[in-house]
Design a protein around this motif. Structure first.
Motif, PDB file in Angstrom:
ATOM      1  N   GLN A 151       0.854  -1.177   0.000  1.00  0.00           N
ATOM      2  CA  GLN A 151       0.000   0.000   0.000  1.00  0.00           C
ATOM      3  C   GLN A 151       0.894   1.232   0.000  1.00  0.00           C
ATOM      4  OE1 GLN A 151      -2.325   0.426   3.561  1.00  0.00           O
ATOM      5  NE2 GLN A 151      -0.623  -0.026   4.926  1.00  0.00           N
ATOM      6  N   GLY A 152       0.321   2.377  -0.321  1.00  0.00           N
ATOM      7  CA  GLY A 152       1.116   3.587  -0.345  1.00  0.00           C
ATOM      8  C   GLY A 152       0.257   4.824  -0.423  1.00  0.00           C
ATOM      9  N   ASN A 153       0.913   5.977  -0.169  1.00  0.00           N
ATOM     10  CA  ASN A 153       0.245   7.274  -0.172  1.00  0.00           C
ATOM     11  C   ASN A 153      -0.904   7.312   0.821  1.00  0.00           C
ATOM     12  OD1 ASN A 153       2.054   8.026  -2.141  1.00  0.00           O
ATOM     13  ND2 ASN A 153       0.631   7.661  -3.821  1.00  0.00           N
ATOM     14  N   VAL A 154      -0.721   6.598   1.929  1.00  0.00           N
ATOM     15  CA  VAL A 154      -1.643   6.650   3.057  1.00  0.00           C
ATOM     16  C   VAL A 154      -0.809   6.839   4.307  1.00  0.00           C
ATOM     17  CG1 VAL A 154      -3.424   5.232   1.968  1.00  0.00           C
ATOM     18  CG2 VAL A 154      -1.632   4.127   3.313  1.00  0.00           C
ATOM     19  N   TRP A 155      -1.461   7.303   5.378  1.00  0.00           N
ATOM     20  CA  TRP A 155      -0.704   7.656   6.586  1.00  0.00           C
ATOM     21  C   TRP A 155       0.126   6.485   7.106  1.00  0.00           C
ATOM     22  CZ3 TRP A 155       1.891  10.622   9.375  1.00  0.00           C
ATOM     23  CH2 TRP A 155       2.074  10.426  10.739  1.00  0.00           C
ATOM     24  N   ARG A 156      -0.472   5.302   7.125  1.00  0.00           N
ATOM     25  CA  ARG A 156       0.294   4.135   7.549  1.00  0.00           C
ATOM     26  C   ARG A 156       0.606   3.296   6.306  1.00  0.00           C
ATOM     27  NH1 ARG A 156      -2.911   5.528  11.852  1.00  0.00           N
ATOM     28  NH2 ARG A 156      -1.868   5.541  13.870  1.00  0.00           N
ATOM     29  N   GLY A 157       1.493   3.837   5.487  1.00  0.00           N
ATOM     30  CA  GLY A 157       1.810   3.211   4.220  1.00  0.00           C
ATOM     31  C   GLY A 157       2.875   2.146   4.356  1.00  0.00           C
ATOM     32  N   GLY A 158       3.222   1.555   3.223  1.00  0.00           N
ATOM     33  CA  GLY A 158       4.254   0.542   3.217  1.00  0.00           C
ATOM     34  C   GLY A 158       3.669  -0.849   3.191  1.00  0.00           C
ATOM     35  N   TYR A 159       3.857  -1.590   4.280  1.00  0.00           N
ATOM     36  CA  TYR A 159       3.411  -2.974   4.344  1.00  0.00           C
ATOM     37  C   TYR A 159       2.322  -3.118   5.392  1.00  0.00           C
ATOM     38  CZ  TYR A 159       3.582  -8.034   5.118  1.00  0.00           C
ATOM     39  OH  TYR A 159       3.258  -9.365   5.242  1.00  0.00           O
ATOM     40  N   GLU A 160       1.214  -3.729   4.999  1.00  0.00           N
ATOM     41  CA  GLU A 160       0.110  -4.013   5.918  1.00  0.00           C
ATOM     42  C   GLU A 160      -0.158  -5.517   5.887  1.00  0.00           C
ATOM     43  OE1 GLU A 160      -2.517  -4.665   8.373  1.00  0.00           O
ATOM     44  OE2 GLU A 160      -1.979  -2.530   8.283  1.00  0.00           O
ATOM     45  N   TYR A 161       0.018  -6.172   7.037  1.00  0.00           N
ATOM     46  CA  TYR A 161      -0.093  -7.623   7.106  1.00  0.00           C
ATOM     47  C   TYR A 161      -1.464  -8.124   6.661  1.00  0.00           C
ATOM     48  CZ  TYR A 161       0.393 -12.358   8.965  1.00  0.00           C
ATOM     49  OH  TYR A 161       0.452 -13.729   9.097  1.00  0.00           O
ATOM     50  N   LYS A 162      -2.503  -7.342   6.911  1.00  0.00           N
ATOM     51  CA  LYS A 162      -3.864  -7.787   6.600  1.00  0.00           C
ATOM     52  C   LYS A 162      -4.170  -7.752   5.099  1.00  0.00           C
ATOM     53  CE  LYS A 162      -5.364  -4.863   9.685  1.00  0.00           C
ATOM     54  NZ  LYS A 162      -6.196  -4.023  10.569  1.00  0.00           N
ATOM     55  N   ILE A 163      -3.290  -7.145   4.304  1.00  0.00           N
ATOM     56  CA  ILE A 163      -3.454  -7.140   2.852  1.00  0.00           C
ATOM     57  C   ILE A 163      -2.647  -8.297   2.281  1.00  0.00           C
ATOM     58  CG2 ILE A 163      -3.090  -5.851   0.718  1.00  0.00           C
ATOM     59  CD1 ILE A 163      -3.343  -3.281   2.332  1.00  0.00           C
ATOM     60  N   ASN A 164      -3.308  -9.268   1.702  1.00  0.00           N
ATOM     61  CA  ASN A 164      -2.634 -10.473   1.227  1.00  0.00           C
ATOM     62  C   ASN A 164      -2.129 -10.316  -0.208  1.00  0.00           C
ATOM     63  OD1 ASN A 164      -3.165 -11.917   3.674  1.00  0.00           O
ATOM     64  ND2 ASN A 164      -5.275 -12.191   2.973  1.00  0.00           N
ATOM     65  N   GLN A 165      -1.420  -9.237  -0.425  1.00  0.00           N
ATOM     66  CA  GLN A 165      -0.837  -8.929  -1.727  1.00  0.00           C
ATOM     67  C   GLN A 165       0.499  -8.230  -1.514  1.00  0.00           C
ATOM     68  OE1 GLN A 165      -3.563  -6.427  -3.874  1.00  0.00           O
ATOM     69  NE2 GLN A 165      -5.340  -7.709  -3.412  1.00  0.00           N
ATOM     70  N   ILE A 166       1.315  -8.220  -2.566  1.00  0.00           N
ATOM     71  CA  ILE A 166       2.563  -7.467  -2.551  1.00  0.00           C
ATOM     72  C   ILE A 166       2.702  -6.734  -3.881  1.00  0.00           C
ATOM     73  CG2 ILE A 166       5.075  -7.726  -2.748  1.00  0.00           C
ATOM     74  CD1 ILE A 166       4.979  -9.681  -0.465  1.00  0.00           C
ATOM     75  N   ILE A 167       3.014  -5.437  -3.807  1.00  0.00           N
ATOM     76  CA  ILE A 167       3.247  -4.636  -5.011  1.00  0.00           C
ATOM     77  C   ILE A 167       4.660  -4.883  -5.528  1.00  0.00           C
ATOM     78  CG2 ILE A 167       3.469  -2.281  -5.896  1.00  0.00           C
ATOM     79  CD1 ILE A 167       1.400  -1.441  -3.808  1.00  0.00           C
ATOM     80  N   GLY A 168       5.609  -4.942  -4.599  1.00  0.00           N
ATOM     81  CA  GLY A 168       7.007  -5.108  -4.969  1.00  0.00           C
ATOM     82  C   GLY A 168       7.875  -4.839  -3.767  1.00  0.00           C
ATOM     83  N   PHE A 169       9.162  -4.645  -4.018  1.00  0.00           N
ATOM     84  CA  PHE A 169      10.141  -4.478  -2.947  1.00  0.00           C
ATOM     85  C   PHE A 169      10.869  -3.154  -3.151  1.00  0.00           C
ATOM     86  CE2 PHE A 169       9.721  -8.943  -4.227  1.00  0.00           C
ATOM     87  CZ  PHE A 169       9.086  -9.434  -3.088  1.00  0.00           C
ATOM     88  N   SER A 170      10.585  -2.192  -2.293  1.00  0.00           N
ATOM     89  CA  SER A 170      11.211  -0.877  -2.449  1.00  0.00           C
ATOM     90  C   SER A 170      12.397  -0.736  -1.508  1.00  0.00           C
ATOM     91  CB  SER A 170      10.198   0.250  -2.233  1.00  0.00           C
ATOM     92  OG  SER A 170       9.761   0.297  -0.901  1.00  0.00           O
ATOM     93  N   HIS A 171      13.295   0.168  -1.872  1.00  0.00           N
ATOM     94  CA  HIS A 171      14.584   0.279  -1.196  1.00  0.00           C
ATOM     95  C   HIS A 171      14.629   1.333  -0.099  1.00  0.00           C
ATOM     96  CE1 HIS A 171      15.682  -2.090  -4.654  1.00  0.00           C
ATOM     97  NE2 HIS A 171      16.912  -2.208  -4.232  1.00  0.00           N
ATOM     98  N   ILE A 172      13.673   2.252  -0.109  1.00  0.00           N
ATOM     99  CA  ILE A 172      13.747   3.390   0.819  1.00  0.00           C
ATOM    100  C   ILE A 172      12.497   3.406   1.684  1.00  0.00           C
ATOM    101  CG2 ILE A 172      13.960   5.900   1.027  1.00  0.00           C
ATOM    102  CD1 ILE A 172      15.230   5.854  -1.795  1.00  0.00           C
ATOM    103  N   HIS A 173      12.684   3.200   2.981  1.00  0.00           N
ATOM    104  CA  HIS A 173      11.578   3.276   3.930  1.00  0.00           C
ATOM    105  C   HIS A 173      11.994   4.234   5.047  1.00  0.00           C
ATOM    106  CE1 HIS A 173      10.558  -0.453   1.826  1.00  0.00           C
ATOM    107  NE2 HIS A 173       9.314  -0.249   2.216  1.00  0.00           N
ATOM    108  N   SER A 174      12.088   5.490   4.709  1.00  0.00           N
ATOM    109  CA  SER A 174      12.465   6.534   5.652  1.00  0.00           C
ATOM    110  C   SER A 174      11.388   7.600   5.678  1.00  0.00           C
ATOM    111  CB  SER A 174      13.815   7.161   5.266  1.00  0.00           C
ATOM    112  OG  SER A 174      14.851   6.207   5.339  1.00  0.00           O
ATOM    113  N   TRP A 175      11.329   8.324   6.766  1.00  0.00           N
ATOM    114  CA  TRP A 175      10.284   9.336   6.940  1.00  0.00           C
ATOM    115  C   TRP A 175      10.314  10.334   5.788  1.00  0.00           C
ATOM    116  CZ3 TRP A 175      10.710  14.545   9.342  1.00  0.00           C
ATOM    117  CH2 TRP A 175       9.435  15.110   9.564  1.00  0.00           C
ATOM    118  N   THR A 176       9.174  10.541   5.131  1.00  0.00           N
ATOM    119  CA  THR A 176       8.939  11.445   3.999  1.00  0.00           C
ATOM    120  C   THR A 176       9.647  10.986   2.722  1.00  0.00           C
ATOM    121  OG1 THR A 176      10.773  13.041   4.186  1.00  0.00           O
ATOM    122  CG2 THR A 176       8.871  13.362   5.658  1.00  0.00           C
TER     123      THR A 176
END
Length: 472
Positions: free
Chosen positions: A58-83
């Motif tokens: 998921q993305g462009n939401v306040w709690r973006g990134g990875y959500e365990y309850k979503i049984n899908q994966i978009i891909g693997f991104s390299h940057i998980h830093s604030w903003t």
């Protein structure tokens, strides 16, 4: 009697094993991956890693990134830093799709369904089976590089996607980007990005440079820019939606490995990061993973705990791990970095890097004490990093996303961190310069800088006037 003795020995040996269990085995990076923040992720990362290679769904939401309850994966991104976010990779088969698609319509894009039973996460390792493609993806990393191992099915349409515009907790705009083929084994590129927390409130400007290398020559190469796919050119330029793909023929169970490296300075620096940090391992995925675990052991083993259950230890060491991987190193292996005025700077000591990411608010209740007591050398590097901001920018940073000034969570919470270090005898830095920086920050009216962002306390004049009135 013999049976009793045997049971006793089994119990005693089991107790000893439990006491001597390697602390790295307690880290469970799947903990806390629901309704969590962008910088809390299941994928591998080194302490304060520049690369935080992890699955996103998921993305462009306040709690973006990875959500365990979503049984899908978009891909693997390299940057998980604030903003900040960027450089997503995804192994796929079948017809080319260049959009991730929607969660409620997974077949509309390249995202894949997953089953959590086929997902594993431990210290410096993550793996998952992408059900839509029957591809097993495995991840590990060094501080500035990612290492992925894909096991493909038999297919004449296997490919690896590289998407420069992917979701993050704070939306960002790709203002200008390029991807080019260097050889049948390597591509390179950059993406200049601006992130916002509101449509008109700019948080961060930065350029991500990258190099990506595979261990099997690609059959062909293609790119896309805003929906237009090009399979004839070896380079593309554009803004907004831009990406590339490597095509392969694969046999059943064939493994293709991918190495990536990033830099915020230049493509040449990204390649240097790759060679220095990953070159010595060759294509040995397990050796990289082992190295990363050994580096983590040095930090995790600074604290020994007694009592409690195995579950308590799992929670403790996982939280200890999180305390050292959510912030970010922004300087390269040789100490080069880009400052808040977009100038390239050189650190005197590359081993004492420039740190950043989230704001320091509330760290005086937890991280300040932890870093100072468990790893005083790292605490010293944090103070030195803050002083580097002051040397080149004239102010201490409040909450440095990238290497930028950002007015976030009022007050100057970086100062308690510096004072905490000093009070604990951590002083391997210019103490006089530290005092000068603290005094200026607390006594000089805050203002906006031409580099962007607000520094100091912009309400200092109000505070002083009210305080003077109270004293009168």
């Amino acid at each position: 009697m013999k049976k009793v003795i045997l049971l006793f020995l089994l119990y005693f040996s089991s107790s000893l094993w439990g006491q001597s269990r390697d602390v790295t085995e307690y880290v469970d990076s799947m903990i806390g991956n629901s309704d969590s923040r962008w910088m809390q992720f299941p994928g591998p990362a080194m302490p304060f890693g520049m690369v935080k290679l992890s699955p996103d769904n998921q993305g462009n939401v306040w709690r973006g990134g990875y959500e365990y309850k979503i049984n899908q994966i978009i891909g693997f991104s390299h940057i998980h830093s604030w903003t900040m976010g960027g450089l997503l990779t995804m192994p796929v088969t079948g017809p080319l799709k260049i959009k991730p698609g929607e969660e409620n319509e997974p077949d509309s894009g390249y995202r894949s369904r997953i089953n959590h039973k086929n997902e594993k996460a431990s210290l410096s390792y993550y793996s998952v089976l992408l059900d839509d493609y029957n591809i097993k993806a495995e991840l590990t990393s060094t501080t500035r590089t990612g290492f992925q191992r894909y096991t493909f099915p038999k297919s004449d349409s296997s490919r690896i996607l590289f998407d420069l515009e992917n979701g993050s907790e704070y939306p960002y705009e790709v203002r200008w980007a390029s991807i080019s083929k260097v050889s049948d084994y390597e591509i390179e590129g950059f993406s200049t990005q601006s992130s916002y927390d509101e449509p008109t409130n700019l948080l961060n400007d930065y350029t991500v440079y990258f190099v990506a290398r595979v261990d099997k020559p690609m059959k062909s190469f293609g790119t896309w820019v805003n929906g237009y796919v090009d399979t004839t050119s070896s380079i593309c330029w554009g803004r907004h939606d831009i990406g590339a793909f490597m095509n392969f023929d694969t046999e059943e169970g064939e493994i293709i490995q991918l190495k990536t490296a990033i830099s915020y300075v230049s493509i040449e620096q990204a390649r240097k990061n790759l060679e220095v940090e990953s070159g010595g391992f060759g294509w040995n995925f397990d050796a990289v993973r082992k190295y990363a675990v050994n580096e983590w052991r040095k930090i995790l083993s600074t604290i020994e705990i007694e009592g409690g259950t195995e579950e308590d230890k799992r929670k403790f060491y996982t939280n200890l791990y999180r305390s050292y991987c959510s912030r970010t190193i922004f300087s390269d292996v040789d100490g080069q970095y880009v400052d808040m005025y977009e100038r390239t700077q050189q650190l005197k000591d590359p081993a004492s890097p420039i740190y950043g990411c989230d704001a320091f608010w509330n760290t005086f209740w937890n991280l300040n004490q932890l870093w100072a007591l468990a790893t005083p050398d790292i605490m010293n590097k944090w103070v030195e990093s803050l002083l580097e901001y002051y040397r080149v920018g004239g102010w201490l940073p409040n909450g440095p996303p990238g290497v930028e000034y950002c007015d976030i969570m009022g007050a100057q919470h970086e100062i308690p961190l510096m004072v905490s270090a000093y009070q604990k005898g951590i002083r391997n830095y210019d103490v006089d310069k530290a005092y000068e920086a603290v005094k200026k920050t607390l006594t000089t009216q805050g203002t906006a800088l031409s580099s962007g962002g607000i520094v100091g306390n912009r309400h200092l004049d109000v505070y002083l006037n009210l305080n003077s009135a109270t004293l009168l």
